[in-house]
Enzyme design. Structure first.
Site, short mmCIF file in Angstrom:
data_model
loop_
_atom_site.label_atom_id
_atom_site.label_comp_id
_atom_site.label_asym_id
_atom_site.label_seq_id
_atom_site.Cartn_x
_atom_site.Cartn_y
_atom_site.Cartn_z
N LYS A 186 22.55 137.95 45.38
CA LYS A 186 22.12 139.15 45.54
C LYS A 186 21.31 139.46 46.77
CE LYS A 186 24.06 140.46 41.84
NZ LYS A 186 24.13 139.99 40.55
C1 LIG Z 1 24.57 140.19 38.99
C2 LIG Z 1 24.50 141.04 37.93
C3 LIG Z 1 23.83 140.87 36.70
C4 LIG Z 1 23.25 139.76 36.04
O1 LIG Z 1 22.83 138.59 36.84
P1 LIG Z 1 22.38 137.37 36.61
O2 LIG Z 1 23.37 136.40 37.15
O3 LIG Z 1 21.93 137.37 35.15
O4 LIG Z 1 21.38 137.34 37.30
C5 LIG Z 1 23.98 142.21 35.99
N1 LIG Z 1 24.56 143.15 36.29
C6 LIG Z 1 25.28 143.17 37.40
C7 LIG Z 1 26.07 144.46 37.54
C8 LIG Z 1 25.46 142.30 38.30
O5 LIG Z 1 26.17 142.39 39.43
#
Ligand SMILES: *Cc1c(COP(=O)(O)O)cnc(C)c1O
Length: 376
Positions: A186
């Site tokens: 992210k």
């Molecule tokens: C990355 C992501 C999440 C959740 O990520 P975790 O891996 O649980 O931290 C939720 N929604 C979207 C759209 C994502 O891209």
């Protein structure tokens, strides 16, 4: 190209004081879920997004679960979710016992199509979860109008939209409650981690109680509600706090990378570039294109071609209503998402990516087109 030279699709950029702050946790013995960096990171993130409260948690999926629980979403409820999203969005709804109801995408932004939401609203609908897919904001005014008319909560899954803005407002500060992820790919990362943002004291208190086993804040070991252990550690928060020092640089670099890709790919026939609507500032979590029929090579074949050139890519998410785990859910007229998902590809997007690498990647895409049919 050998393995060492492979261009990954994503990688973290630990360009602030992350290492020093983590060492501080180790040296002071504050390595669990108490410690000064938790509040420092939460306050800094709340200020950046522009909501009063930020509550840290263990990841973006638990952040979504907490947000839905705080809104009292449970068995018998329905929640509108875009079908084109990462599975976590739908899973969090399912954890509450509510049913996700999948809605189609807009053809240009690939986000939840506001024009297709009302068809899916029933007396059981309680909330709409929007996802700012790959960093491009949803058309929030239209969605908020529908939500107000039908008295629905709006949850922003802003996991992919750290630093994105809609009409000058930060994504994650527009709905009733919003969630972020700090997974390693992210825009900022804590390794694993998440955050719930809200402007409402009562809801913020609910989220804090729920993430700490449901313990009564005024009475230790007294439990009024079913809670969870969804806490973030001080070590993770220290990394996140370090990341916040460079947040503007991290977002600006993604936008620069996207501008390089745009200019180098704009004249390639059969490649549809990502849009940035007049209302939007995208943080380009993943720079994404569609490979149209005119390109002469399928998306999957192009991905294999690029992989052989040492370039890692990702296909778009499969629409959730096509997943075995959600096959029984109600889903109609989702043809745009299906078409987009088949054609979409995420190209490498990260802070350390250099102009020369983007030129190499786009040259390889052009080469693939010229050599179409050649697939050894
Ligand atoms: C990355 C992501 C999440 C959740 O990520 P975790 O891996 O649980 O931290 C939720 N929604 C979207 C759209 C994502 O891209």
């Amino acid at each position: 190209m050998d393995k060492k030279q492979t261009i990954p699709v994503a990688q973290p950029a630990l360009i602030g004081r992350e290492k020093d702050l983590v060492l501080d946790c180790l040296e002071t013995n504050w390595i669990s879920s108490n410690g000064r960096y938790i509040k420092l990171f939460e306050d800094r993130f709340a200020e950046y997004i522009g909501f009063d409260h930020a509550v840290s948690c263990s990841n973006g999926t638990t952040a979504l679960h907490l947000a839905l629980l705080a809104l009292d979403i449970s068995v018998g409820d329905e929640v509108i979710v875009p079908t084109l999203t990462f599975v976590a969005t739908a899973n969090a709804v399912a954890y509450t016992g509510a049913a996700p109801v999948f809605v189609d995408s807009e053809p240009d932004t690939w986000n939840l199509d506001p024009g297709k939401i009302e068809n899916s609203i029933t007396p059981k609908t309680k909330a709409i979860v929007v996802v700012h897919l790959y960093g491009h904001p949803c058309d929030m005014d239209d969605i908020l109008k529908i939500a107000r008319k039908h008295k629905l909560h709006v949850v922003e899954d802003a996991a992919e939209a750290i630093g994105s803005a809609y009409k000058g407002r930060m994504c994650g500060s527009i709905g009733d409650i919003s969630t972020f992820s700090f997974y390693g790919n992210k825009t900022i990362t804590t390794g694993e981690g998440g955050m719930v943002l809200v402007n409402n004291d009562r809801l913020a208190g609910r989220v804090r109680i729920l993430k700490g086993q449901g313990m009564n804040p005024d009475r230790r070991y007294w439990f009024d509600t079913l809670g969870y252990n969804y806490r973030m550690t001080n070590v993770q928060a220290a990394i996140g706090y370090g990341q916040m020092e460079k947040i503007d640089l991290l977002v600006e670099k993604r936008r620069l990378v996207a501008s390089w890709y745009n200019s180098l790919l704009e004249s390639v026939p059969g490649v549809t570039l990502p849009v940035e609507k007049s209302y939007a500032r995208s943080s380009y979590w993943m720079y994404s294109i569609l490979i149209e029929e005119e390109f002469g090579m399928t998306r999957d074949r192009l991905m294999r071609f690029l992989y052989r050139k040492g370039i890692e890519t990702r296909p778009f998410f499969y629409p959730m209503h096509t997943m075995p785990v959600y096959r029984d859910c109600d889903a109609k007229h989702l043809s745009t998402a299906v078409a987009v998902a088949e054609k979409g590809i995420n190209l490498p997007t990260y802070y350390d990516l250099r102009r020369g690498q983007v030129e190499y990647i786009t040259d390889c895409i052009k080469k693939a087109r010229d050599e179409k049919g050649f697939d050894p």
